[in-house]
Scaffold this active site. Structure first.
Site, PDB file in Angstrom:
ATOM      1  N   ASP A 168      34.845  89.905 157.769  1.00 40.25           N
ATOM      2  CA  ASP A 168      35.041  88.684 156.966  1.00 40.25           C
ATOM      3  C   ASP A 168      34.311  88.870 155.643  1.00 40.25           C
ATOM      4  OD1 ASP A 168      35.081  86.236 155.722  1.00 40.25           O
ATOM      5  OD2 ASP A 168      34.523  85.080 157.507  1.00 40.25           O
TER       6      ASP A 168
ATOM      7  N   HIS B 160      23.979  73.482 153.119  1.00 40.52           N
ATOM      8  CA  HIS B 160      25.383  73.037 153.222  1.00 40.52           C
ATOM      9  C   HIS B 160      25.675  72.329 154.542  1.00 40.52           C
ATOM     10  CE1 HIS B 160      26.323  75.144 149.578  1.00 40.52           C
ATOM     11  NE2 HIS B 160      26.020  76.327 150.078  1.00 40.52           N
TER      12      HIS B 160
ATOM     13  N   HIS C 182      24.700  77.188 144.770  1.00 38.60           N
ATOM     14  CA  HIS C 182      25.746  76.337 145.345  1.00 38.60           C
ATOM     15  C   HIS C 182      25.232  74.914 145.497  1.00 38.60           C
ATOM     16  CE1 HIS C 182      26.611  80.472 146.841  1.00 38.60           C
ATOM     17  NE2 HIS C 182      27.858  80.133 146.503  1.00 38.60           N
TER      18      HIS C 182
ATOM     19  N   TYR D  33      21.998  86.877 147.530  1.00 39.45           N
ATOM     20  CA  TYR D  33      22.774  87.924 148.209  1.00 39.45           C
ATOM     21  C   TYR D  33      22.703  89.280 147.542  1.00 39.45           C
ATOM     22  CZ  TYR D  33      24.087  83.582 150.253  1.00 39.45           C
ATOM     23  OH  TYR D  33      23.995  82.368 150.857  1.00 39.45           O
TER      24      TYR D  33
HETATM   25  N1  Q9C Z   1      33.202  83.201 146.145  1.00 39.84           N
HETATM   26  C1  Q9C Z   1      24.582  79.633 150.527  1.00 39.84           C
HETATM   27  O1  Q9C Z   1      24.325  80.225 149.493  1.00 39.84           O
HETATM   28  N2  Q9C Z   1      31.619  81.311 149.913  1.00 39.84           N
HETATM   29  N3  Q9C Z   1      25.842  79.522 150.952  1.00 39.84           N
HETATM   30  C2  Q9C Z   1      31.983  80.950 148.593  1.00 39.84           C
HETATM   31  C3  Q9C Z   1      33.146  81.848 146.613  1.00 39.84           C
HETATM   32  C4  Q9C Z   1      30.649  80.491 150.565  1.00 39.84           C
HETATM   33  C5  Q9C Z   1      26.921  80.041 150.195  1.00 39.84           C
HETATM   34  C6  Q9C Z   1      33.126  81.764 148.114  1.00 39.84           C
HETATM   35  C7  Q9C Z   1      29.282  80.624 150.012  1.00 39.84           C
HETATM   36  C8  Q9C Z   1      28.239  79.915 150.839  1.00 39.84           C
HETATM   37  C9  Q9C Z   1      23.505  79.073 151.366  1.00 39.84           C
HETATM   38 ZN    ZN Z   2      23.945  79.514 147.620  1.00 41.57          ZN
END
Ligand code: Q9C
Ligand code: ZN
Length: 638
Positions: A20, A135, A174, A305
């Protein structure tokens, strides 16, 4: 008091078991590499290391539904296929047999950190956790998040420690919509989030991430969203957001605890954020937050990340928590236009709810007719002589009369000119922005002579002429023609000029005056120590201070000069921001941080119990030393 680092190796157990591309970035190495880097730099060793515990199901229940917790408990026994199927029911989620354990440790780590800070075991700290939390919602996992670690910690701080005002700063890139939903109608939690938004075209694609989502009912004004509509935001944009949005509201709110939803996907290199802020920026942001809540800052890891960027940013934050002076910021120090638009938009959306945002943006322009032709001081209030002080009979009436007085004061408009400079010939070559006005005039000759007479340093022509310009500029600011200004004076006359400027400011219309002197400059000897002047001297070394209104602090880096402890030792805490002895507009405001003009917010509440906490030196947080009676400060100086 130290810094806690809460961690448990078990939190590296959960990982993605199938293919994924969206979820693979949330990997165990995020924690191992960040921790390794902390060790390499000797930072982990300087912290109080706490092993994370699991949050109890009761604690999870502070935020999540029993059914949702039970569902998660059940995932421990599922096979890979079943886990994948269940994960598919949520947006950007993967489950692993160890997810329930990890997620309970993550929430437990946040709770332990809050307990350590609120019991006084440490001053601040960081919980290095995964899965992240911001989230996640009452009955839903979302965006790699299972339990809402920060939200659970905030509820716990309220319930178990009796806190009344908690600030949550979510600097993950986010939108922490989960935190927003949980505290939407709760005025005791101020939630600030900035996030990549691109006018709604970035995940999680929600309208409620925009500036006009400000909270609901009693919580109206306690949700603050700052959407970034372009990628590439950097240090200048982040610092501007803090200085012009978060900090004004935070000071007004006066939190007892600051929780940071510390996602580092807002840093340079991150594939999700696509932003430009460098790791040092997080040291600065952390330091800015340390002036709040007596320095009680609890950070809980969220996203991030890019392993190298994440680890560096984590190190920078821990260093700032430990009290090390931050490294200087690099890169362009001018915010992007798009960032300024976002900042302007959130300020406008929040202005009805916060005093500190009122009167500054989009205020009516002072009509030229209220200015006297000579540029001498015009009447203090816009109505001039027509302004009538209300006749007061009873105490209750006095309160009403006072607030009406303050309302009129608040309407005092923003000056039409932003900045003027009063320079001598020597500095005329200085390159200044085009919208800065050059102020050529001087104060009346007679006045200047009277002010200059006691000062030998002002006898010289050059100094005397400079003084005239300084005084004229000062008057222009005090009578509302100009917002701010810069003046120059020959070095030998600096102290005398400052002395005159302070005396004149105080004797004219300044109620309170903050004097920041950078360099070896002593406080004027004849300056009254009556609380109207706060003298802050930033210099090579700490100098003797006469009182709490006389502060001398070494240059940052020389002696840990930025350490909030220095300030606390001097009797200045974040709560001193509310000393409020003179008629500022906020006098009739409850100190709950409850916003104004919120129809649902009900009558001005007296709900502001004293904080159960004490500062490092044992004093309770709330009392405000040095505050004067209103009546006293309303009396003009003779
Ligand atoms: N490229 C946190 O940073 N995917 N969650 C987004 C856009 C989900 C991020 C796709 C990202 C979740 C804690
Ligand atoms: Zn984030």
């Amino acid at each position: 008091m130290g810094t806690a680092l809460v961690y448990h190796e078990d939190m590296t157990a959960a990982r993605l078991l199938w293919d994924d591309p969206e979820c693979e970035i949330e990997c165990p190495e995020r924690l191992t590499i960040a921790l390794e880097r902390l060790r390499q730099r000797g930072l982990e060793q300087r912290c109080l290391r706490l092993a994370a515990r699991e949050a109890s199901e009761e604690e999870l229940g502070l935020v999540h539904s029993p059914e949702y917790v039970a569902l998660l408990r059940g995932t421990q026994a599922l096979g890979t296929g079943e886990l994948q199927a269940l994960s598919g029911q949520y947006d950007a989620i993967y489950f692993h047999p160890s997810t329930f354990h990890c997620a309970r440790l993550a929430a437990g780590a946040a709770l332990q950190l809050v307990d350590a800070v609120l019991t006084g075991a440490v001053q601040n700290g960081l919980a290095l956790v995964r899965p992240p939390g911001h989230h996640s919602q009452r009955a839903a996992a979302n965006g790699f998040c299972v339990f809402n670690n920060v939200a659970i910690a905030a509820k716990h701080a309220k319930q178990k420690h009796g806190l009344h005002r908690i600030l949550i700063v979510d600097w993950d890139i986010h939108h922490g919509q989960g935190i927003q939903y949980i505290f939407e109608d709760d005025p005791s939690v101020l939630y600030f989030s900035w996030h990549r938004y691109e006018h709604g075209r970035f995940w999680p694609y929600l309208q409620e991430s925009d500036t006009d989502a400000v909270g609901q009912g009693q919580g109206c004004g306690f949700t603050v969203n700052l959407p970034w509509n372009q990628v590439g935001m950097g240090n200048a944009d982040y610092v501007a957001a803090f200085l012009h949005v978060l900090l004004p509201l935070a000071f007004e709110f006066d939190p007892e605890l600051v929780l940071v939803a510390a996602g580092f996907d807002s840093a340079v290199g991150d594939p999700e954020g696509q932003m430009q802020a460098t790791p040092e920026c997080f040291a600065h942001l952390t330091q800015l937050l340390q002036v709040l809540a007596c320095g009680r800052v609890c950070a809980v890891l969220e996203g991030g990340y890019h392993l190298e960027s994440l680890s560096q940013s984590v190190c920078m934050m821990v260093q700032a928590l430990l009290g090390d002076p931050p490294l200087p910021l690099s890169g362009p120090m001018e915010p992007h236009r798009s960032a300024l638009e976002s900042i302007q938009s959130v300020r406008a959306a929040q202005a009805p709810h916060w005093m500190s945002l009122q009167q500054q943006d989009a205020a009516p322009v002072l009509s030229p007719s209220t200015r006297s032709p000579e540029g001498s001081i015009s009447p203090l209030l816009p109505g001039g002589p027509e302004f009538k002080a209300p006749v007061v009979q009873t105490e209750a009436q006095a309160v009403v009369a006072l607030s009406s007085l303050l309302d009129q004061l608040r309407l005092y408009p923003t000056p039409p000119l932003r900045t003027a400079v009063a320079l001598t010939e020597l500095d005329a070559a200085l390159v200044l922005p085009p919208d800065v006005l050059h102020w050529e005039r001087s104060a009346p000759q007679k006045e200047m002579q009277a002010w200059a007479r006691p000062h030998e340093a002002l006898a010289q022509d050059k100094s005397f002429n400079a003084l005239g310009k300084v005084l004229y500029l000062l008057d222009s600011i005090l009578d509302g023609q100009v917002s701010s200004g810069i003046a120059a004076t020959p070095a030998p006359a600096a102290a005398a000029t400052l002395d005159v400027a302070i005396q004149r400011g105080l004797s004219h219309r300044a109620q309170r005056l903050l004097c920041v002197a950078v360099g070896q400059l002593d406080r004027p000897l004849d300056l009254a120590d009556d609380g109207r002047t706060l003298w802050l001297n930033i210099r090579g070394k700490e100098a003797a201070a006469l009182s709490m209104f006389h502060v001398s602090t070494p240059l940052p880096g020389l002696l840990k000069g930025c350490d909030p402890v220095t300030w606390r030792r001097l009797g200045w805490t974040s709560q001193n921001g509310h000393r409020d002895p003179a008629p500022r507009a906020g006098v009739n405001r409850p100190r709950t941080g409850r916003p104004r003009q919120c129809p649902e917010a009900g009558p001005a509440s007296t709900r502001r119990p004293e904080s159960p906490l004490a500062c490092a030196d044992g004093r309770p947080c709330s009392p405000r030393p040095g505050s004067k009676q209103l009546s006293e400060s309303l009396t003009p100086p003779s």
